[in-house]
Design a protein around this motif. Structure first.
Motif, PDB file in Angstrom:
ATOM      1  N   ILE A  50     -41.941   9.041 -16.455  1.00 26.25           N
ATOM      2  CA  ILE A  50     -41.100  10.376 -15.990  1.00 26.25           C
ATOM      3  C   ILE A  50     -42.244  11.323 -15.432  1.00 26.25           C
ATOM      4  O   ILE A  50     -43.615  11.494 -16.264  1.00 26.25           O
ATOM      5  CB  ILE A  50     -40.732  11.347 -17.228  1.00 26.25           C
ATOM      6  CG1 ILE A  50     -39.628  10.218 -17.892  1.00 26.25           C
ATOM      7  CG2 ILE A  50     -40.158  12.669 -16.876  1.00 26.25           C
ATOM      8  CD1 ILE A  50     -39.152  10.823 -19.241  1.00 26.25           C
ATOM      9  N   ASN A  52     -43.168  14.869 -14.072  1.00 24.92           N
ATOM     10  CA  ASN A  52     -42.488  15.989 -13.964  1.00 24.92           C
ATOM     11  C   ASN A  52     -43.437  17.236 -13.043  1.00 24.92           C
ATOM     12  O   ASN A  52     -44.858  16.766 -12.812  1.00 24.92           O
ATOM     13  CB  ASN A  52     -42.523  16.880 -15.294  1.00 24.92           C
ATOM     14  CG  ASN A  52     -41.674  16.437 -16.189  1.00 24.92           C
ATOM     15  OD1 ASN A  52     -41.909  15.874 -17.425  1.00 24.92           O
ATOM     16  ND2 ASN A  52     -40.571  16.258 -15.942  1.00 24.92           N
ATOM     17  N   VAL A  60     -37.123  19.516 -16.378  1.00 24.78           N
ATOM     18  CA  VAL A  60     -37.780  18.517 -17.472  1.00 24.78           C
ATOM     19  C   VAL A  60     -36.607  18.478 -18.910  1.00 24.78           C
ATOM     20  O   VAL A  60     -36.748  17.788 -19.699  1.00 24.78           O
ATOM     21  CB  VAL A  60     -38.753  19.207 -18.158  1.00 24.78           C
ATOM     22  CG1 VAL A  60     -40.100  19.514 -17.381  1.00 24.78           C
ATOM     23  CG2 VAL A  60     -38.705  20.666 -19.134  1.00 24.78           C
ATOM     24  N   ASN A  63     -36.245  14.951 -20.594  1.00 22.25           N
ATOM     25  CA  ASN A  63     -37.255  14.439 -20.894  1.00 22.25           C
ATOM     26  C   ASN A  63     -36.990  13.542 -22.357  1.00 22.25           C
ATOM     27  O   ASN A  63     -37.108  12.486 -22.566  1.00 22.25           O
ATOM     28  CB  ASN A  63     -38.394  15.161 -21.276  1.00 22.25           C
ATOM     29  CG  ASN A  63     -39.294  15.295 -19.815  1.00 22.25           C
ATOM     30  OD1 ASN A  63     -38.726  15.116 -18.615  1.00 22.25           O
ATOM     31  ND2 ASN A  63     -40.160  15.934 -19.773  1.00 22.25           N
ATOM     32  N   VAL A  75     -44.790  10.088 -20.180  1.00 17.44           N
ATOM     33  CA  VAL A  75     -44.511  11.418 -19.496  1.00 17.44           C
ATOM     34  C   VAL A  75     -45.771  12.145 -18.785  1.00 17.44           C
ATOM     35  O   VAL A  75     -46.637  12.459 -19.387  1.00 17.44           O
ATOM     36  CB  VAL A  75     -43.773  12.253 -20.476  1.00 17.44           C
ATOM     37  CG1 VAL A  75     -43.671  13.615 -19.913  1.00 17.44           C
ATOM     38  CG2 VAL A  75     -42.527  11.902 -21.071  1.00 17.44           C
ATOM     39  N   GLN A  88     -44.670  15.536 -23.011  1.00 19.15           N
ATOM     40  CA  GLN A  88     -45.927  15.386 -22.072  1.00 19.15           C
ATOM     41  C   GLN A  88     -47.130  14.491 -22.795  1.00 19.15           C
ATOM     42  O   GLN A  88     -47.457  14.808 -23.751  1.00 19.15           O
ATOM     43  CB  GLN A  88     -46.286  16.607 -21.481  1.00 19.15           C
ATOM     44  CG  GLN A  88     -47.429  16.369 -20.426  1.00 19.15           C
ATOM     45  CD  GLN A  88     -48.041  17.819 -19.710  1.00 19.15           C
ATOM     46  OE1 GLN A  88     -47.623  18.559 -20.142  1.00 19.15           O
ATOM     47  NE2 GLN A  88     -48.691  17.640 -18.775  1.00 19.15           N
TER      48      GLN A  88
END
Ligand code: ZN
Ligand code: FE
Length: 256
Positions: A50, A52, A60, A63, A75, A88
């Motif tokens: 992912i 971002n 987001v 997520n 992430v 994250q």
């Protein structure tokens, strides 16, 4: 790498990067999980990353749900966004590189819309791909929620230096309203006049106007044209920062 564009929410785009050879996929700015999961299911691909661009919810929002379905997905976001991006794991800075399939992206630090905004640029011969979130839009740029005009100008300067054929995958379908503003500050620009007509027709057919291209943006996007005499005159800007700041202020007031 194939790129799939998913229209979601009111005017957001999510981009799914697909590598058919390895049956893997990555997603840029998943506002929502469900359309991404449907796309992955159709592609029969496993989500591995992912990417971002910044912390806003419409970038987001998907997520956590995607991580529930694909716990192995990594992430990515910026270091300054630590604590603001759900799930994250990687904290990027400008100049870092990220990989997906056999492609490598350069991370550009492009603060302005937010203080931690980054863009992902995949160079390629004949034109690469730029995923720039809410920094550059087709015909416009993001609002300055956290940064200063000087920061945003520097960020857009970096983007303006990318090769002309670079595709610009911005995160919102704002092109028509952006160009309606652009024509008010640069009415004599022929490329802009033509683009406005084309974009209006495309939108009437409900076609997407994203991706754009750096070359077209340089010709028609006022927020990449702060050094054009016509725009300096329209804003009475004495230098690049003042011209850019006034353009951004005029756009904030614009409703049309
Ligand atoms: Zn945003
Ligand atoms: Fe957004």
């Amino acid at each position: 790498m194939h790129i799939h564009r998913l229209p979601v929410l009111r005017d957001n785009y999510i981009f799914v990067l697909h590598d058919p050879k390895t049956h893997t996929a990555a997603v840029v700015d998943p506002a929502e999980a469900r359309p991404v999961l449907a796309c992955l299911n159709q592609l029969q691909a496993r989500l591995v990353a992912i990417f971002n661009t910044h912390h806003h919810g419409d970038h987001v929002g998907g997520n956590q749900e995607l991580l529930r379905h694909f716990p192995g997905a990594v992430v990515y976001g910026s270091a300054p966004d630590r604590g603001r991006i759900p799930g994250q794991q990687v904290f990027l800075q400008g100049g870092d590189q990220v990989c997906f399939a056999d492609c490598t992206a350069q991370v550009l630090f492009v603060p302005g819309h937010t203080l931690g905004h980054i863009a992902y640029y995949f160079p390629a011969p004949g034109g690469g791909d730029l995923f720039c979130g809410d920094t550059l839009f087709a015909g416009g740029c993001g609002r300055l929620f956290e940064g200063t005009p000087a920061q945003m100008l520097q960020s857009l300067q970096q983007i303006r230096e990318l090769p002309d054929p670079t595709r610009v995958w911005c995160a919102h379908e704002y092109t028509f309203s952006n160009l309606k503003f652009a024509i008010t500050v640069e009415a004599e620009n022929l490329a802009l006049q033509e683009r406005l007509v084309q974009v209006q027709a495309a939108r009437q057919r409900q076609e997407a106007t994203v991706p754009s291209e750096i070359k077209i943006e340089k010709q028609t996007n006022p927020f990449l044209r702060w050094d054009q005499p016509a725009l300096m005159a329209a804003t009475q800007g004495k230098n690049a920062i003042q011209t850019f700041a006034r353009l951004r202020g005029m756009k904030d007031q614009f409703s049309g």
